[in-house]
Design a protein around this motif. Structure first.
Motif, PDB file in Angstrom:
ATOM      1  N   ASP A 214     -17.291   5.255   5.786  1.00 59.67           N
ATOM      2  CA  ASP A 214     -16.105   5.813   6.433  1.00 59.67           C
ATOM      3  C   ASP A 214     -15.159   4.652   6.733  1.00 59.67           C
ATOM      4  O   ASP A 214     -15.352   3.921   7.707  1.00 59.67           O
ATOM      5  CB  ASP A 214     -16.481   6.557   7.708  1.00 59.67           C
ATOM      6  CG  ASP A 214     -15.306   7.281   8.331  1.00 59.67           C
ATOM      7  OD1 ASP A 214     -14.153   7.048   7.915  1.00 59.67           O
ATOM      8  OD2 ASP A 214     -15.532   8.084   9.251  1.00 59.67           O
TER       9      ASP A 214
ATOM     10  N   ARG B  55     -12.363   4.542   7.899  1.00 66.25           N
ATOM     11  CA  ARG B  55     -11.599   4.677   9.148  1.00 66.25           C
ATOM     12  C   ARG B  55     -12.289   3.958  10.299  1.00 66.25           C
ATOM     13  O   ARG B  55     -11.630   3.508  11.234  1.00 66.25           O
ATOM     14  CB  ARG B  55     -11.420   6.157   9.502  1.00 66.25           C
ATOM     15  CG  ARG B  55     -10.680   6.948   8.432  1.00 66.25           C
ATOM     16  CD  ARG B  55     -10.767   8.432   8.680  1.00 66.25           C
ATOM     17  NE  ARG B  55     -12.179   8.841   8.664  1.00 66.25           N
ATOM     18  CZ  ARG B  55     -12.622  10.025   9.020  1.00 66.25           C
ATOM     19  NH1 ARG B  55     -11.769  10.941   9.451  1.00 66.25           N
ATOM     20  NH2 ARG B  55     -13.907  10.336   8.970  1.00 66.25           N
ATOM     21  N   THR B  56     -13.620   3.850  10.247  1.00 71.76           N
ATOM     22  CA  THR B  56     -14.373   3.260  11.351  1.00 71.76           C
ATOM     23  C   THR B  56     -15.224   2.064  10.933  1.00 71.76           C
ATOM     24  O   THR B  56     -15.914   1.487  11.770  1.00 71.76           O
ATOM     25  CB  THR B  56     -15.295   4.321  11.981  1.00 71.76           C
ATOM     26  OG1 THR B  56     -16.186   4.817  10.983  1.00 71.76           O
ATOM     27  CG2 THR B  56     -14.484   5.468  12.570  1.00 71.76           C
TER      28      THR B  56
END
Length: 69
Positions: free
Chosen positions: A29, A31-32
């Motif tokens: 992911d 995004r993280t």
């Protein structure tokens, strides 16, 4: 049909400043994920060896393909 071990969790649609686009599936992911700062860029590396400079992104969309289990 794919083996379930090969199923990816996320599909990312990236649009970069300058107009380039990238679409890929990954288990990371972005995004993280852990960020690495190098020469003014902010980079994320995926398990399938993509290195993304987040500072160059204009737009990021994600589709969750499979929930974490």
């Amino acid at each position: 049909m794919r083996n379930t071990d090969e199923l990816k969790k996320y599909k990312f649609y990236l649009k970069f400043k300058g107009g380039n686009n990238l679409i890929f599936e990954t288990n990371t992911d972005i995004r993280t994920a852990e960020r690495n700062k190098v020469d003014g860029g902010i980079f994320v590396e995926t398990e399938n060896s993509y290195t993304i400079n987040l500072a160059q992104l204009e737009k990021l969309n994600v589709k969750i393909l499979h929930e974490n289990t």
